[in-house]
Design a protein around this motif. Structure first.
Motif, short mmCIF file in Angstrom:
data_model
loop_
_atom_site.label_atom_id
_atom_site.label_comp_id
_atom_site.label_asym_id
_atom_site.label_seq_id
_atom_site.Cartn_x
_atom_site.Cartn_y
_atom_site.Cartn_z
N ILE A 161 -8.03 6.32 -10.06
CA ILE A 161 -8.15 5.76 -8.31
C ILE A 161 -9.33 4.66 -8.13
CG2 ILE A 161 -7.71 6.40 -6.27
CD1 ILE A 161 -6.69 9.34 -6.04
N VAL A 162 -9.14 3.52 -8.61
CA VAL A 162 -10.02 2.23 -8.03
C VAL A 162 -10.22 2.03 -6.90
CG1 VAL A 162 -10.42 0.60 -8.95
CG2 VAL A 162 -9.58 1.53 -10.34
N ILE A 168 2.23 2.78 0.18
CA ILE A 168 2.40 2.46 -1.41
C ILE A 168 2.83 0.81 -1.45
CG2 ILE A 168 3.28 3.15 -3.68
CD1 ILE A 168 3.18 5.79 -2.51
N TRP A 169 2.56 -0.06 -2.31
CA TRP A 169 3.11 -1.67 -2.46
C TRP A 169 2.40 -1.57 -3.49
CZ3 TRP A 169 0.34 -6.13 -1.77
CH2 TRP A 169 -1.14 -5.50 -1.63
N GLY A 170 3.38 -3.33 -3.73
CA GLY A 170 2.62 -3.93 -5.00
C GLY A 170 2.66 -3.39 -6.21
N GLU A 171 4.26 -2.19 -6.51
CA GLU A 171 4.56 -2.05 -7.69
C GLU A 171 4.60 -2.55 -8.85
OE1 GLU A 171 6.92 0.30 -5.14
OE2 GLU A 171 5.51 -1.60 -4.67
N GLN A 172 3.64 -2.17 -9.84
CA GLN A 172 4.20 -2.66 -11.38
C GLN A 172 4.30 -1.97 -12.43
OE1 GLN A 172 0.38 -5.03 -13.12
NE2 GLN A 172 0.71 -6.26 -11.23
N ILE A 173 5.14 -2.02 -13.08
CA ILE A 173 5.93 -0.68 -13.93
C ILE A 173 6.38 -0.69 -15.38
CG2 ILE A 173 8.21 0.82 -13.86
CD1 ILE A 173 8.42 0.10 -11.32
N CYS A 174 6.07 -0.07 -15.56
CA CYS A 174 6.47 -0.46 -17.03
C CYS A 174 6.38 1.70 -17.81
CB CYS A 174 5.06 0.01 -18.03
SG CYS A 174 4.98 -0.66 -20.03
N PHE A 175 8.16 1.55 -18.65
CA PHE A 175 8.09 2.98 -18.49
C PHE A 175 9.03 3.26 -19.86
CE2 PHE A 175 11.83 0.14 -16.63
CZ PHE A 175 12.44 1.38 -17.26
N SER A 176 9.04 4.45 -21.08
CA SER A 176 9.77 4.60 -21.92
C SER A 176 10.99 5.58 -21.81
CB SER A 176 8.85 4.70 -23.21
OG SER A 176 8.14 5.74 -22.33
N ASN A 177 11.44 6.20 -22.74
CA ASN A 177 12.16 7.18 -22.44
C ASN A 177 12.02 8.51 -21.29
OD1 ASN A 177 11.54 8.18 -24.79
ND2 ASN A 177 13.48 7.91 -25.48
N LYS A 178 10.65 8.47 -21.70
CA LYS A 178 10.04 9.95 -21.04
C LYS A 178 8.90 9.70 -20.41
CE LYS A 178 7.68 14.11 -23.24
NZ LYS A 178 7.26 14.89 -24.66
N TYR A 179 7.42 8.29 -20.63
CA TYR A 179 7.15 8.02 -20.08
C TYR A 179 6.67 6.77 -18.68
CZ TYR A 179 4.50 11.73 -22.53
OH TYR A 179 3.92 13.20 -23.05
N CYS A 180 6.74 7.08 -17.39
CA CYS A 180 6.61 5.13 -16.52
C CYS A 180 5.06 5.38 -16.40
CB CYS A 180 6.75 6.42 -15.36
SG CYS A 180 6.92 4.69 -14.03
N PHE A 181 4.12 4.58 -16.83
CA PHE A 181 3.21 4.17 -16.38
C PHE A 181 3.76 2.83 -14.82
CE2 PHE A 181 2.87 4.97 -20.58
CZ PHE A 181 1.54 5.11 -20.98
N LEU A 182 2.51 3.22 -13.70
CA LEU A 182 3.10 3.51 -12.80
C LEU A 182 1.77 2.60 -11.95
CD1 LEU A 182 4.95 2.17 -9.91
CD2 LEU A 182 4.19 5.12 -9.95
N ARG A 183 1.64 1.41 -11.55
CA ARG A 183 0.27 0.39 -10.89
C ARG A 183 0.71 0.46 -9.36
NH1 ARG A 183 -1.51 -4.50 -10.18
NH2 ARG A 183 -4.34 -3.98 -10.29
N TYR A 184 -0.35 0.90 -8.80
CA TYR A 184 0.05 -0.10 -6.93
C TYR A 184 -1.31 0.68 -5.82
CZ TYR A 184 0.61 5.97 -6.59
OH TYR A 184 0.22 6.62 -6.90
N TYR A 185 -0.59 -0.39 -5.27
CA TYR A 185 -2.00 0.13 -3.88
C TYR A 185 -1.87 1.34 -2.90
CZ TYR A 185 -3.15 -4.73 -6.30
OH TYR A 185 -3.18 -5.78 -6.87
N TYR A 186 -2.51 1.94 -2.41
CA TYR A 186 -2.22 2.69 -1.54
C TYR A 186 -3.33 2.52 -0.90
CZ TYR A 186 -1.67 6.43 1.46
OH TYR A 186 -1.64 7.43 2.26
N ASN A 187 -3.24 2.61 0.25
CA ASN A 187 -4.83 3.37 1.67
C ASN A 187 -6.09 2.28 0.86
OD1 ASN A 187 -6.13 4.34 3.14
ND2 ASN A 187 -6.73 5.96 1.44
#
Length: 343
Positions: free
Chosen positions: A287-288, A248-267
């Motif tokens: 999954i794109v 897993i690499w290239g993470e982009q993260i946006c989060f609140s106190n309850k939810y985490c939006f996580l974009r990343y590359y894998y396979n």
């Protein structure tokens, strides 16, 4: 910032355990979104290209398109002002490396790494105010009391990775003592601060750390990748680029106190995950795999559906930059879409 120093009660999301899962509970989650849009006014002074949200404060939303910084009214999206000083003069910036807002003074701070300086401009009229020489800082973030957090470049000989400066940009203290010069083999990783609901965070070693007003650092959320966490020697070595697909690499993260939006590359795929960080539940995944796949999260506003992904959060409201798919509006400025997640 060592993983083995984490407390056992730190929040975590078990990403390795769920990596094989496909789309999950899509309709249930999407129906929880309460969304609205702010069309950004198109004028001769506000023609936007690729851009991102810097901050939403008071009655303005600040947008950067890597060449200029704009202020729009955050209710109707009408254009307010623009900072446009790209050049090589004493009041100019060669390039925009990072942007932050001094909300107390109504100033926009532009970090210009190519020009080796920090420039201050007025939000009201975009005019130049002040400039400070800089050849070490590569990322900035304002603290609530009008002090500043700054990352020092990994290529610069510095005692600390992160420092705190006062309003006049004088050094107050160093935090995160540097443990030696990092070895780079073609890929230089420059850390950036994360911001959530007005608080400052840092992401390293698969952990999001909260940075307090006084510079104290505490772990907030651990992204449990296990064996899928990319080794440093592969992440920093361009000759081993092909090996990244196994991690897993290239993470982009946006989060609140309850939810985490996580974009990343894998396979060789792009993953768009939404996690409930308290229940450790994977709420949504897209999954794109091919260019024709829709990216991000489908959000419906009225009769139109926008495919987008948030990169900024304030007061537990997530913000996205998106475009209308209506052919009559394709030449308009982008749209700010914002949404809350209903319980």
């Amino acid at each position: 910032m060592e993983k083995n120093n984490l407390k056992t009660d730190v929040l975590s999301i078990p990403i390795e355990e769920c990596i094989s899962e496909g789309m999950k509970k899509e309709d249930v989650f999407i129906n929880k979104l309460n969304a609205s849009i702010i069309p950004l006014e198109l004028t001769d002074s506000s023609i936007l290209g690729d851009c991102y949200i810097v901050e939403d404060f008071n009655d303005k939303i600040i947008i950067c398109d890597y060449q200029n910084v704009y202020a729009f009214h955050n209710v109707n999206g009408s254009f307010f002002s623009r900072v446009s000083h790209k050049g090589e003069g004493p009041e100019d910036y060669v390039g925009i490396s990072d942007v932050s807002i001094s909300s107390e003074d109504g100033l926009i701070l532009i970090l210009d790494n190519m020009g080796k300086k920090l420039n201050f401009y007025s939000i009201n009229d975009g005019k130049f105010v002040n400039s400070i020489s800089n050849d070490t800082v590569v990322s900035i973030q304002q603290l609530k009391d009008n002090r500043w957090l700054a990352y020092n470049s990994p290529l610069h000989s510095a005692k600390y990775d992160i420092c705190i400066y006062d309003k006049q940009w004088k050094l107050l203290r160093g935090i995160c003592k540097r443990k030696g010069t990092a070895e780079h083999k073609g890929i230089i990783s420059i850390n950036d601060f994360l911001s959530s609901n007005g608080e400052a965070y840092s992401y390293t070693n698969d952990t999001i750390y909260h940075i307090s007003e006084t510079g104290d650092i505490t772990s907030f959320l651990y992204i449990a990748k296990g064996g899928l966490s990319i080794p440093d020697e592969i992440a920093s070595d361009i000759t081993q680029k092909s090996k990244r697909d196994s991690y897993i690499w290239g993470e982009q993260i946006c989060f609140s106190n309850k939810y985490c939006f996580l974009r990343y590359y894998y396979n060789r795929k792009i993953y768009f995950d939404i996690w409930n960080i308290h229940s450790k539940e994977l709420c949504y995944r897209n999954i794109v795999q091919k260019p024709s796949d829709k990216m991000g999260l489908p959000i419906k506003v009225g009769n139109e559906t926008y495919f987008t992904w948030p990169k900024y959060v304030n007061n537990n409201t997530f913000y996205c930059i998106t475009y209308s798919e209506n052919e009559d509006k394709i030449e308009d400025n982008p749209i700010v879409l914002k949404f809350k997640i209903l319980s």
